[in-house]
Scaffold this motif. Structure first.
Motif, mmCIF file in Angstrom:
data_model
loop_
_atom_site.group_PDB
_atom_site.id
_atom_site.type_symbol
_atom_site.label_atom_id
_atom_site.label_comp_id
_atom_site.label_asym_id
_atom_site.label_seq_id
_atom_site.Cartn_x
_atom_site.Cartn_y
_atom_site.Cartn_z
ATOM 1 N N GLY A 16 0.782 -1.227 0.000
ATOM 2 C CA GLY A 16 0.000 0.000 0.000
ATOM 3 C C GLY A 16 0.816 1.281 0.000
ATOM 4 N N ASN A 17 2.093 1.160 0.310
ATOM 5 C CA ASN A 17 2.947 2.358 0.323
ATOM 6 C C ASN A 17 3.314 2.800 -1.090
ATOM 7 O OD1 ASN A 17 2.919 2.466 3.075
ATOM 8 N ND2 ASN A 17 4.963 1.590 3.361
ATOM 9 N N ARG A 63 -0.726 1.439 -11.435
ATOM 10 C CA ARG A 63 -0.064 2.019 -10.263
ATOM 11 C C ARG A 63 1.404 2.352 -10.545
ATOM 12 N NH1 ARG A 63 -0.992 -3.282 -9.180
ATOM 13 N NH2 ARG A 63 0.820 -4.643 -8.827
ATOM 14 N N PHE A 64 1.911 1.861 -11.677
ATOM 15 C CA PHE A 64 3.270 2.194 -12.083
ATOM 16 C C PHE A 64 3.234 3.410 -13.010
ATOM 17 C CE2 PHE A 64 5.827 -1.427 -10.690
ATOM 18 C CZ PHE A 64 4.853 -2.362 -10.405
ATOM 19 N N SER A 65 4.108 4.379 -12.753
ATOM 20 C CA SER A 65 4.185 5.518 -13.656
ATOM 21 C C SER A 65 5.628 6.006 -13.759
ATOM 22 C CB SER A 65 3.275 6.656 -13.195
ATOM 23 O OG SER A 65 3.645 7.103 -11.918
ATOM 24 N N LEU A 76 10.871 6.021 -11.697
ATOM 25 C CA LEU A 76 9.727 5.113 -11.674
ATOM 26 C C LEU A 76 9.007 5.273 -10.347
ATOM 27 C CD1 LEU A 76 8.162 2.737 -13.002
ATOM 28 C CD2 LEU A 76 9.718 1.202 -11.790
ATOM 29 N N ARG A 77 7.717 5.524 -10.409
ATOM 30 C CA ARG A 77 6.921 5.631 -9.183
ATOM 31 C C ARG A 77 5.887 4.513 -9.165
ATOM 32 N NH1 ARG A 77 2.767 10.496 -7.687
ATOM 33 N NH2 ARG A 77 1.617 9.479 -9.358
ATOM 34 N N ILE A 78 5.736 3.915 -7.987
ATOM 35 C CA ILE A 78 4.693 2.912 -7.786
ATOM 36 C C ILE A 78 3.782 3.455 -6.699
ATOM 37 C CG2 ILE A 78 4.169 0.478 -7.440
ATOM 38 C CD1 ILE A 78 7.155 -0.129 -7.835
ATOM 39 N N GLU A 84 3.227 -8.650 -5.322
ATOM 40 C CA GLU A 84 3.778 -9.124 -6.605
ATOM 41 C C GLU A 84 4.720 -8.120 -7.265
ATOM 42 O OE1 GLU A 84 0.515 -8.755 -5.935
ATOM 43 O OE2 GLU A 84 -0.563 -7.850 -7.629
ATOM 44 N N ASP A 85 4.819 -6.934 -6.659
ATOM 45 C CA ASP A 85 5.759 -5.938 -7.184
ATOM 46 C C ASP A 85 7.187 -6.204 -6.703
ATOM 47 O OD1 ASP A 85 3.331 -3.261 -6.719
ATOM 48 O OD2 ASP A 85 3.560 -4.744 -8.331
ATOM 49 N N SER A 86 7.342 -7.121 -5.779
ATOM 50 C CA SER A 86 8.686 -7.471 -5.327
ATOM 51 C C SER A 86 9.485 -8.030 -6.506
ATOM 52 C CB SER A 86 8.619 -8.534 -4.218
ATOM 53 O OG SER A 86 7.988 -8.022 -3.070
#
Lengths: 113, 114
Positions: A16-17, A63-65, A76-78, A84-86
């Motif tokens: 969530g962060n 959520r990725f930009s 890169l910002r998440i 699963e982003d690990s």
């Protein structure tokens, strides 16, 4: 000699962060990329950025930009990380839009708890 | 569907032997095939590349053999050295315009034993 720089090297965060990764290249290249390397070591393209033109891989969640101030920087910002982003996120650059001879940075390892 | 496949997943050879790393692909419009080498803790680095106009590309101890008809290529490392121990990635790219995307295989982990 390293010419594509990434920070941080590692980042551990909670679900969530929001996280941001930085990438800078000193090669004078026109095009930069973000790749994701998953737990199975597979490298997959996420974004390509050339002269303010962005191409997004259609499989990348919203959520990725990517964020770019000039052709030497591509961050890169998440927004809200998920488990699963690990992965290891690799930045790369190349001379032109064709994507030949891509030079990679050392990567940022993200762990989402 | 995995468009670029590599085999074996891992390979161990003795120092001085020739290591053979295999790669195959699905899309016949791919026109550029680089091999990247990744040492632990470092960035993937371009090692050698070939285009389909050639069936062989040589650079020192590293040689790519390319078979366009069978959509296969292989990387041969002659006189393997312990310092060659790394993960080797085969990649492919389509030609023309803004076809920037490199499609990677899953890599072959090479270990060269002294």
């Amino acid at each position: 000699e390293t010419a594509v720089f990434q920070t941080p090297n590692y980042h551990v965060t909670q679900v969530g962060n929001e996280v941001s990764f930085n990438c800078k290249q000193t090669l004078g290249h026109d095009t930069m990329y973000w790749y994701k390397q998953d737990s199975k070591k597979l490298l997959k393209i996420m974004f390509s950025y050339n002269n303010k033109q962005l191409i997004v891989n259609e499989t990348v969640p919203r959520r990725f930009s990517p964020q770019s101030s000039d052709k030497a920087h591509l961050n890169l910002r998440i927004k809200s990380v998920e488990p699963e982003d690990s992965a290891v996120y690799l930045c790369a650059s190349s001379w032109d839009w064709g994507g030949y001879e891509q030079y990679f940075g050392p990567g940022t390892r993200l762990t989402v708890l | 569907q995995q468009q670029v496949r590599q085999s074996p997943q891992s390979l161990t050879v003795w120092e001085g032997e020739t290591a053979i790393l295999n790669c195959s692909y699905e899309d016949s419009t791919f026109d550029y095939f680089p091999w990247y080498r990744l040492f632990p803790g470092e960035s993937p680095a371009l090692l050698i590349a070939i285009r389909p106009v050639s069936n062989k590309k040589e650079d020192g101890r590293f040689t790519i053999f390319f078979n366009k008809r069978e959509k296969k290529l292989s990387l041969h490392i002659t006189d393997s050295q312990p310092g060659d121990s790394a993960t080797y990635f085969c990649a492919a790219k389509k030609g023309g315009g803004s076809n920037y995307k490199l499609t990677f295989g899953k890599g072959t982990l090479l270990t060269v034993t002294p």
